[in-house]
Each structure stands twice: as C-alpha cells, then as structure tokens.
Design a protein around this motif. Structure first.
Motif, PDB file in Angstrom:
ATOM      1  N   ILE A 100       1.152  -2.146  17.756  1.00 32.35           N
ATOM      2  CA  ILE A 100      -0.201  -1.742  17.387  1.00 32.35           C
ATOM      3  C   ILE A 100      -0.358  -1.919  15.884  1.00 32.35           C
ATOM      4  O   ILE A 100       0.408  -1.351  15.093  1.00 32.35           O
ATOM      5  CB  ILE A 100      -0.476  -0.271  17.774  1.00 32.35           C
ATOM      6  CG1 ILE A 100      -0.333  -0.097  19.285  1.00 32.35           C
ATOM      7  CG2 ILE A 100      -1.863   0.155  17.312  1.00 32.35           C
ATOM      8  CD1 ILE A 100      -0.386   1.345  19.742  1.00 32.35           C
ATOM      9  N   MET A 101      -1.344  -2.689  15.510  1.00 36.95           N
ATOM     10  CA  MET A 101      -1.577  -2.965  14.093  1.00 36.95           C
ATOM     11  C   MET A 101      -1.916  -1.684  13.343  1.00 36.95           C
ATOM     12  O   MET A 101      -2.652  -0.832  13.846  1.00 36.95           O
ATOM     13  CB  MET A 101      -2.719  -3.982  13.942  1.00 36.95           C
ATOM     14  CG  MET A 101      -2.907  -4.473  12.525  1.00 36.95           C
ATOM     15  SD  MET A 101      -4.110  -5.819  12.426  1.00 36.95           S
ATOM     16  CE  MET A 101      -5.633  -4.896  12.476  1.00 36.95           C
ATOM     17  N   GLU A 102      -1.391  -1.552  12.164  1.00 35.28           N
ATOM     18  CA  GLU A 102      -1.672  -0.419  11.269  1.00 35.28           C
ATOM     19  C   GLU A 102      -3.171  -0.302  11.041  1.00 35.28           C
ATOM     20  O   GLU A 102      -3.899  -1.293  11.087  1.00 35.28           O
ATOM     21  CB  GLU A 102      -0.943  -0.663   9.942  1.00 35.28           C
ATOM     22  CG  GLU A 102      -1.236   0.312   8.851  1.00 35.28           C
ATOM     23  CD  GLU A 102      -0.608   1.670   9.066  1.00 35.28           C
ATOM     24  OE1 GLU A 102      -1.271   2.505   9.712  1.00 35.28           O
ATOM     25  OE2 GLU A 102       0.504   1.892   8.607  1.00 35.28           O
ATOM     26  N   THR A 103      -3.632   0.893  10.799  1.00 35.65           N
ATOM     27  CA  THR A 103      -5.039   1.175  10.535  1.00 35.65           C
ATOM     28  C   THR A 103      -5.188   1.727   9.122  1.00 35.65           C
ATOM     29  O   THR A 103      -4.592   2.754   8.798  1.00 35.65           O
ATOM     30  CB  THR A 103      -5.583   2.210  11.545  1.00 35.65           C
ATOM     31  OG1 THR A 103      -5.378   1.707  12.857  1.00 35.65           O
ATOM     32  CG2 THR A 103      -7.044   2.479  11.320  1.00 35.65           C
ATOM     33  N   GLU A 104      -5.936   1.048   8.301  1.00 32.68           N
ATOM     34  CA  GLU A 104      -6.212   1.461   6.926  1.00 32.68           C
ATOM     35  C   GLU A 104      -4.965   1.947   6.177  1.00 32.68           C
ATOM     36  O   GLU A 104      -4.938   3.052   5.639  1.00 32.68           O
ATOM     37  CB  GLU A 104      -7.319   2.516   6.904  1.00 32.68           C
ATOM     38  CG  GLU A 104      -8.638   1.984   7.404  1.00 32.68           C
ATOM     39  CD  GLU A 104      -9.801   2.935   7.221  1.00 32.68           C
ATOM     40  OE1 GLU A 104      -9.608   4.103   6.830  1.00 32.68           O
ATOM     41  OE2 GLU A 104     -10.930   2.488   7.477  1.00 32.68           O
ATOM     42  N   PRO A 105      -3.954   1.102   6.093  1.00 34.78           N
ATOM     43  CA  PRO A 105      -2.717   1.522   5.431  1.00 34.78           C
ATOM     44  C   PRO A 105      -2.872   1.780   3.935  1.00 34.78           C
ATOM     45  O   PRO A 105      -2.030   2.447   3.336  1.00 34.78           O
ATOM     46  CB  PRO A 105      -1.762   0.360   5.686  1.00 34.78           C
ATOM     47  CG  PRO A 105      -2.658  -0.824   5.883  1.00 34.78           C
ATOM     48  CD  PRO A 105      -3.882  -0.274   6.562  1.00 34.78           C
ATOM     49  N   PHE A 106      -3.949   1.280   3.344  1.00 32.57           N
ATOM     50  CA  PHE A 106      -4.164   1.462   1.905  1.00 32.57           C
ATOM     51  C   PHE A 106      -5.410   2.306   1.647  1.00 32.57           C
ATOM     52  O   PHE A 106      -6.023   2.227   0.582  1.00 32.57           O
ATOM     53  CB  PHE A 106      -4.249   0.096   1.217  1.00 32.57           C
ATOM     54  CG  PHE A 106      -3.065  -0.776   1.543  1.00 32.57           C
ATOM     55  CD1 PHE A 106      -1.799  -0.473   1.053  1.00 32.57           C
ATOM     56  CD2 PHE A 106      -3.202  -1.867   2.380  1.00 32.57           C
ATOM     57  CE1 PHE A 106      -0.700  -1.252   1.377  1.00 32.57           C
ATOM     58  CE2 PHE A 106      -2.109  -2.661   2.709  1.00 32.57           C
ATOM     59  CZ  PHE A 106      -0.851  -2.348   2.206  1.00 32.57           C
ATOM     60  N   ASP A 113     -10.011  -4.779   2.067  1.00 31.61           N
ATOM     61  CA  ASP A 113      -8.712  -5.424   1.842  1.00 31.61           C
ATOM     62  C   ASP A 113      -8.847  -6.940   1.887  1.00 31.61           C
ATOM     63  O   ASP A 113      -8.220  -7.649   1.093  1.00 31.61           O
ATOM     64  CB  ASP A 113      -7.690  -4.941   2.872  1.00 31.61           C
ATOM     65  CG  ASP A 113      -7.340  -3.471   2.695  1.00 31.61           C
ATOM     66  OD1 ASP A 113      -7.563  -2.923   1.588  1.00 31.61           O
ATOM     67  OD2 ASP A 113      -6.844  -2.865   3.657  1.00 31.61           O
ATOM     68  N   TRP A 114      -9.706  -7.447   2.782  1.00 30.45           N
ATOM     69  CA  TRP A 114      -9.923  -8.889   2.870  1.00 30.45           C
ATOM     70  C   TRP A 114     -10.552  -9.415   1.576  1.00 30.45           C
ATOM     71  O   TRP A 114     -10.125 -10.441   1.043  1.00 30.45           O
ATOM     72  CB  TRP A 114     -10.815  -9.216   4.081  1.00 30.45           C
ATOM     73  CG  TRP A 114     -11.161 -10.662   4.183  1.00 30.45           C
ATOM     74  CD1 TRP A 114     -10.368 -11.670   4.657  1.00 30.45           C
ATOM     75  CD2 TRP A 114     -12.385 -11.277   3.788  1.00 30.45           C
ATOM     76  NE1 TRP A 114     -11.036 -12.875   4.574  1.00 30.45           N
ATOM     77  CE2 TRP A 114     -12.277 -12.657   4.051  1.00 30.45           C
ATOM     78  CE3 TRP A 114     -13.577 -10.786   3.243  1.00 30.45           C
ATOM     79  CZ2 TRP A 114     -13.304 -13.550   3.779  1.00 30.45           C
ATOM     80  CZ3 TRP A 114     -14.595 -11.684   2.975  1.00 30.45           C
ATOM     81  CH2 TRP A 114     -14.449 -13.051   3.249  1.00 30.45           C
TER      82      TRP A 114
END
Length: 128
Positions: A100-106, A113-114
C-alpha cells in the motif's frame, strides 16, 4: 491497513516517491514538441492545425507550446488533487505488488510533492 502508531516501511515510502517521480518523468507532452517542430502528423484531420502552426513565428510557437504544456501540467495536478482527496476522505488506497503506497509522507498532498519534484526539489528526507 496502517494501524495508529505503526511505522510505515521504506517500501511504502519508496512506492510513493517512485509514483510521483514517474509522473514528473511523464510530464513532457508531445504537443509542445509538435508545436515547436514540424506540426501534427500529416493527416487530413490535422491539416487545419498544421496550417495555423506554419503561420506562427518561432516566438509565437514557444508561447503556444507553453500553453499546451501548462494545460498538461494542470491535468496532472488536478488528478493528483483528486487522488489525494479520495485517499484522505474516501479511503482510496493505491497498491502495487501488495504494498500500500504511503499517504502524505511529507505532510503534503501528492499534487504539492509533484510540483516540488517537477521544479527540481529534492525529497525532504534526502541529503542532496
């Protein structure tokens, strides 16, 4: 599903970063190249477009190409806003190979982020 207090692994974070970076690499569209180059492929359907493009100066072509790229950028950005909202509000998960892809890691949305990566910024946890 991530449980409160559980640490996200590096696979989930790397999946997120790769997803965003792949979209940055995908960003350049063919239309700006066609506008600045020899036009659309030579077909009956494209004759009107190519006629207009052939009448433009190099500077005008640059501006039209910029508009075309901006439209593409806006589309990518809007889809990322939508995906971020779906993840945060509707429980959407992006899964690749069972991860499962991380969600808003930053602490920012995918669209933000893009844009940062598109502009050449490093990831927040990178040293360079």
């Amino acid at each position: 599903m991530l449980v409160w207090g559980q640490q996200m692994g590096t696979q989930e974070l790397e999946l997120y970063k790769r997803f965003i970076d792949d979209l940055v690499e995908f960003r350049p569209g063919v239309l700006p190249r066609w506008i600045k180059g020899n036009g659309w492929p030579n077909t009956v359907e494209n004759q009107k477009i190519n006629k207009v493009l052939s009448e433009l100066t190099a500077e005008q072509k640059e501006i039209v190409a910029l508009i075309a790229q901006s439209a593409r950028d806006g589309g990518i950005h809007d889809v990322l806003v939508y995906l971020t909202d779906q993840i945060n509000l509707e429980g959407l998960e992006i899964v690749k190979n069972g991860i499962i892809m991380e969600t808003e890691p930053f602490d920012s949305g995918m669209h933000y982020d893009w844009v940062c990566r598109r502009e050449g910024d490093s990831w927040p946890n990178q040293n360079s």
